[in-house]
Write an enzyme that holds these catalytic residues in place. Structure first.
Site, PDB file in Angstrom:
ATOM      1  N   ASP A  49      -2.033   2.038  -4.806  1.00  0.00           N
ATOM      2  CA  ASP A  49      -3.288   2.492  -4.235  1.00  0.00           C
ATOM      3  C   ASP A  49      -4.355   1.413  -4.370  1.00  0.00           C
ATOM      4  O   ASP A  49      -4.298   0.555  -5.267  1.00  0.00           O
ATOM      5  CB  ASP A  49      -3.765   3.765  -4.934  1.00  0.00           C
ATOM      6  CG  ASP A  49      -2.842   4.947  -4.683  1.00  0.00           C
ATOM      7  OD1 ASP A  49      -2.200   4.959  -3.613  1.00  0.00           O
ATOM      8  OD2 ASP A  49      -2.758   5.842  -5.544  1.00  0.00           O
ATOM      9  N   HIS A  68       0.813  -1.222   0.000  1.00  0.00           N
ATOM     10  CA  HIS A  68       0.000   0.000   0.000  1.00  0.00           C
ATOM     11  C   HIS A  68       0.843   1.267   0.000  1.00  0.00           C
ATOM     12  O   HIS A  68       0.303   2.370  -0.160  1.00  0.00           O
ATOM     13  CB  HIS A  68      -0.939  -0.011   1.208  1.00  0.00           C
ATOM     14  CG  HIS A  68      -2.260   0.646   0.955  1.00  0.00           C
ATOM     15  ND1 HIS A  68      -2.549   1.345  -0.200  1.00  0.00           N
ATOM     16  CD2 HIS A  68      -3.397   0.716   1.714  1.00  0.00           C
ATOM     17  CE1 HIS A  68      -3.776   1.818  -0.145  1.00  0.00           C
ATOM     18  NE2 HIS A  68      -4.319   1.448   1.003  1.00  0.00           N
TER      19      HIS A  68
END
Length: 421
Positions: free
Chosen positions: A396, A392
């Site tokens: 995204d 992450h």
């Protein structure tokens, strides 16, 4: 009588040390020439250390999990005839270890003539329980087999060196004493301490690194693979003799290649120390493979340049090499994205751990037949979930979802996999 010191051999390729992962003998054992004494592991291979002579083991220079420099003494034997030890070269016990004390058992063993034992037929081992706390000697494969069969190894006599329990001993035990393996309810109080070493330790270190450094986001999506399974069945039925049978994996690999063409940032290595993402053009797909020694990840190099059958053949070859322990170092490194699958044990959904330092991993869950609404009726369809994790920090959630949805579309309409562009 003389003493013979066995040193850790040079395993080549510039390796300076190796990790001791298993002892096959203990102090007091009588061994023959070429008996395997121990196994050591480098980052390249596992190497067995054989005995160069008949003799009695009188000293062990390391413990399982220790890292031993090349050329260091690891075993000392008492042999008939002249040894290779002078007083100035005599090895001392390793730090924290004492010389073995004389015991009646060891004195008795030392009084036996050293030589090649005569051949003996395998007889039914007497089911004499070992004292509580005494650990049976057996390889990991034998221990796993015993667990699966519900056998308490303390009840099995070993016919191998130093009472080592072999697969043949398990066979005899199951044949001659099945009622023992299926005994009634018994309270168990033994606690077995198992040192994390060798490949298992490397896996533990890699998993710890992945989870401590990578903030994971996991995305689960259902895929209808009915059409794909029909196509796969037809291709396997009519395949040429020189082509391998197709599993789901080659289709997934080709779908991933096409999805990566549209989102190349998913095929990358994140150097978190330098703060740099290395985005690769070549698609090197790691295939997480369970072996009897633990999880390994052989790598299908340049999947972007392989067709469906070439992917299948390479997956088969690498998986077999990993399970047999013959995979080369270069075949186990260099992946840019990984697939993990537990096959029929895949569960409904999983949370795969990213293969550090990659940024994405695609997890395959088990296939099931479920009723799906087609707009008019519920119809039986073959479905499975893809459980995929992403780094992450650099991926995204939206981009992760787009990537998985593209793979889903390709698998649900598999003809698109064969369309260029």
């Amino acid at each position: 009588m003389g003493e013979y010191v066995i040193k850790l051999p040079d395993v080549g390729e510039g390796v300076a040390e190796a990790e001791l992962v298993e002892w096959h003998v203990k102090v007091g054992d009588l061994v023959r020439e070429d008996t395997v004494l121990a196994a050591v592991m480098t980052d390249k291979a596992t190497v067995e250390i054989p005995s160069p002579s008949d003799g009695e083991v009188i000293w062990l220079g390391a413990e399982v999990g220790d890292r031993v420099p090349i050329g260091s003494p690891v075993v000392r034997l008492k042999i008939a005839g002249e040894g290779n030890v002078t007083e100035s070269e005599e090895p001392r016990p390793a730090a924290g270890k004492a010389e073995p004390e004389a015991t009646p058992e060891r004195t008795k063993a030392a009084s036996k003539p050293v030589g090649i034992p005569t051949t003996r037929a395998i007889a039914a081992p007497a089911a004499v329980p070992r004292p509580e706390g005494e650990k049976p000697i057996a390889s990991p494969a034998v221990r796993q087999r015993a667990r699966e069969a519900g056998i308490d190894l303390r009840q099995v006599s070993g016919s191998g060196p130093a009472g080592r329990i072999t697969h043949e001993d398990i066979d005899v035990f199951l044949t001659r004493a099945p009622q023992t393996a299926r005994a009634g309810l018994v309270r168990k109080t033994l606690v077995e301490d198992i040192k994390i070493a060798g490949l298992r330790r490397r896996i533990a270190e890699k998993m710890s690194l992945s989870k401590s450094r990578i903030p994971h986001i996991t995305y689960v999506e259902e895929v209808d693979v009915t059409t794909l399974e029909e196509l796969r069945g037809s291709l396997n039925k009519d395949k040429r003799t020189d082509r391998p049978r197709l599993t789901l994996l080659p289709f997934l690999m080709r779908a991933m290649v096409k999805a990566i063409d549209e989102q190349p940032q998913l095929n990358a290595i994140f150097d978190d120390e330098a703060g740099t993402v290395h985005q690769h053009g070549a698609v090197h797909i790691g295939i997480a493979t369970q072996t009897r020694n633990g999880l390994m990840v052989p790598v299908v190099k340049h999947a972007e340049a392989r067709d469906l059958w070439d992917c299948a053949a390479e997956v088969n070859r690498l998986a077999e090499a990993a399970r047999e322990g013959t995979a080369m170092r270069e075949e186990l490194f260099g992946s840019t994205i990984t697939i993990t699958s537990l096959g029929a044990m895949g569960g409904v959904a999983t949370t795969p751990v990213i293969n550090h330092p990659e940024v994405a991993i695609i997890g395959v869950n088990k296939m099931m037949i479920r009723p799906l609404w087609d707009g008019t009726n519920f119809v039986p369809r073959k479905v499975m979930n893809l459980s995929s994790s992403f780094d992450h920090r650099v991926i995204d959630g939206w981009d992760a979802a787009v990537f998985v949805q593209r793979i889903k579309a390709l698998l649900e309409t598999p003809a698109l996999i064969f369309v260029d562009g």
